[in-house]
Write a protein that holds these residues in place. Structure first.
Motif: not given
Length: 573
Positions: A413-415, A454, A457-458, A461-462
């Motif tokens: 998972i990449e922002k 996972r 949750s990631m 956060y955003s």
């Protein structure tokens, strides 16, 4: 149902080669059949009956050209445990039930599942079986008296220790002679049938020089019959079926695993391909038939199959010839076999145990100090100290947990900052600064129960930073299960409550179908799903409130507004 071309286009020379190979394998199979039967707690002739019937039936109905079936060392601890707990008659019923299970496994095309059994599990239980076979032969090697077979490993070790004082020097001499033959004869005479030599020579020495001083097949089990037993259907009852269901399932599973492994080995040696589902059906038919004639469960034997290939086998006729050869041998020589000392069989089974142990692979996996090492050790210890059924179940469960953990870590998972925003925000002068109203993620991997938490949750956060638009590029998402779908639905609901919009981009057809099946397509809205991520970003830019954007106000110029105005001008033009 299964097309069989294994007997096509055979010549007279091919049949001659099959005959030679069948006799060669039969010579190897005779001592092993008797030894495996004795180690399993039944009479030696039952092992020979199995060699004959299973060998012929698997050759006729199996899925490999070269498979040799019969009793194997892997079955010893299972069969012995069943005999000790339920008796020989119920062992036949369990074998019969296992035959039915194997046929069903083949009919429902479960043969391909062999590839999903981790090597750490197979090495673990085969090494455990090897230890059980090895220690089980200490009694015969030393000629110990007053021994009573126990179900558990530690109980048998205690028995050995308690009765060490009863050792028989004559038995030790006979067994030691067999060991020397197994070591040195292959070096001097490579073509000699080593197992038969290791069985016959010590037997002759014991018979001529110290008759009556060591236990023989006759003293332990009585005379070996010179004919096959009559047909007898087992007495089935519902209570027996329920009681023997688990033992039968273990026999079927182990028989299926070992037979398919043997067929794979044969494929590697010959370049031919076996039919795994047909092989399971053939093994099932064999195990259905052998109990009707007093035989014990059978499976594909890797060592005998390899011997068959090395001896020049061409077709399944070699397996048929092997069965006929063993039958003729029983009819002619059975009375002589009764004089074979049990001590002369101990080295043969010890050799089988050493070959099964795969100690090089065992130590290699241990040295890795990985999750595979843990699976291996647990499976090994449970096989030795509890039983094979529990060992395989726990081993597979541990392997599954390990796999789930590894797969959850694979989920990426990449922002990122889309190209449009890089160009427009601050004129591209500060790429570290990201648009606070649009968040863009690329998702890579399987969105399943092990990784769903996972993922959520990631992303959450955003969401806590309250962007207006959340864009998820899902080009490399391979799978979404119900747990992943549920977490995704929760994410959509929470984001909508904050007044935000989720956009999905670059979904493949399979993932799109999964999203529809989970009800996420309707929840998102068709207008929020895009084939290209650039289109998703353009759509998202139209949704944000530029006047409230802290980044644009700091920049001194309304860059995003400029981007929108330029789009509008293009559309008007």
């Amino acid at each position: 149902m299964f097309k069989d071309n294994r007997f096509n286009r055979l010549t007279a020379n091919d049949l001659k080669r099959d005959l030679v190979a069948g006799i060669t394998v039969g010579i190897v199979a005779i001592p092993l059949g008797m030894a495996f039967a004795i180690a399993s707690g039944v009479k030696p002739e039952y092992g020979l009956y199995t060699t004959i019937i299973a060998g012929v039936l698997v050759a006729l109905f199996g899925g490999s050209r070269y498979q040799i079936a019969g009793p194997t060392g892997a079955f010893i601890p299972i069969l012995l445990a069943i005999v000790l707990e339920f008796g020989y008659e119920d062992l036949l019923i369990a074998g019969f039930m296992a035959g039915i299970m194997l046929i069903l496994m083949g009919v429902f095309k479960l043969g391909g599942l062999i590839k999903f059994i981790p090597r750490s599990v197979t090495i673990g239980f085969t090494a455990g079986i090897a230890i059980i076979i090895f220690t089980g032969q200490i009694e015969n090697f030393f000629g110990l008296e007053n021994m009573e077979k126990k179900e558990y490993f530690h109980e048998n070790i205690i028995q050995i220790i308690q009765n060490l004082s009863t050792l028989n020097l004559y038995s030790i001499f006979v067994a030691a002679l067999g060991v020397l033959i197994l070591i040195f004869v292959p070096k001097l005479f490579p073509r000699a049938p080593i197992l038969l030599v290791a069985l016959i020579v010590p037997s002759i020495v014991a018979f001529l020089f110290f008759p009556g001083k060591v236990d023989t097949i006759h003293t332990a089990f009585g005379s070996i019959s010179q004919s096959l037993p009559s047909f007898q259907f087992p007495e089935l009852s519902w209570n027996k079926i329920v009681t023997l269901l688990q033992p039968a399932f273990v026999i079927a599973m182990l028989g299926g695993i070992e037979s398919l492994l043997s067929a794979v080995v044969a494929d590697g040696m010959t370049g031919k391909k076996h039919n795994s589902n047909r092989e399971l059906v053939g093994q099932g038919i064999a195990n259905l038939a052998t109990p009707l004639f007093g035989g014990i469960p059978a499976t594909g034997a890797i060592a005998r199959t390899a011997t068959n290939i090395k001896s020049g086998a061409v077709s399944p006729f070699s397996g048929i010839f092997q069965g006929v050869f063993v039958l003729i041998t029983i009819l002619l020589l059975a009375p002589f076999a009764s004089h074979i000392p049990l001590a002369s069989m101990a080295p043969i089974l010890i050799r089988v145990a050493l070959n099964m142990s795969e100690y090089k692979s065992f130590t290699h996996i241990i040295k890795l100090k990985s999750s595979d090492s843990l699976v291996l050790v647990v499976t090994f210890l449970l096989t030795v100290f509890v039983n094979l059924a529990i060992a395989v179940q726990i081993g597979l469960l541990l392997a599954m947990f390990s796999f789930v953990k590894q797969m959850s870590e694979v989920l990426g998972i990449e922002k990122v900052v889309p190209d449009q925003l890089k160009e427009e925000i601050n004129g591209g002068k500060s790429l570290e600064t990201k648009c606070p109203q649009i968040v863009f993620f690329t998702i890579d991997g399987a969105l399943f129960f092990g990784a769903a938490d996972r993922f959520q949750s990631m992303i959450t956060y955003s969401i806590n930073r309250k962007p207006t638009v959340l864009i998820l590029k899902m080009k490399h998402v391979s799978f979404i299960d119900t747990t992943g779908g549920a977490n995704f639905a929760s994410l959509i609901t929470d984001f909508k409550k904050q007044g935000g919009t989720i956009l999905l981009a670059e979904l493949n057809n399979e993932i799109l179908d999964m999203i529809k099946a989970e009800g996420l397509y309707d929840k998102l809205g068709a207008q929020h799903i895009f084939k290209d991520s650039k289109d998703a970003v353009d759509y998202g830019l139209n949704l944000i409130n530029v006047k409230k954007c802290p980044l644009c106000s700091k920049a001194g110029t309304n860059t995003c507004q400029v981007f929108q105005q330029s789009k509008e001008m293009k559309e008007i033009g």
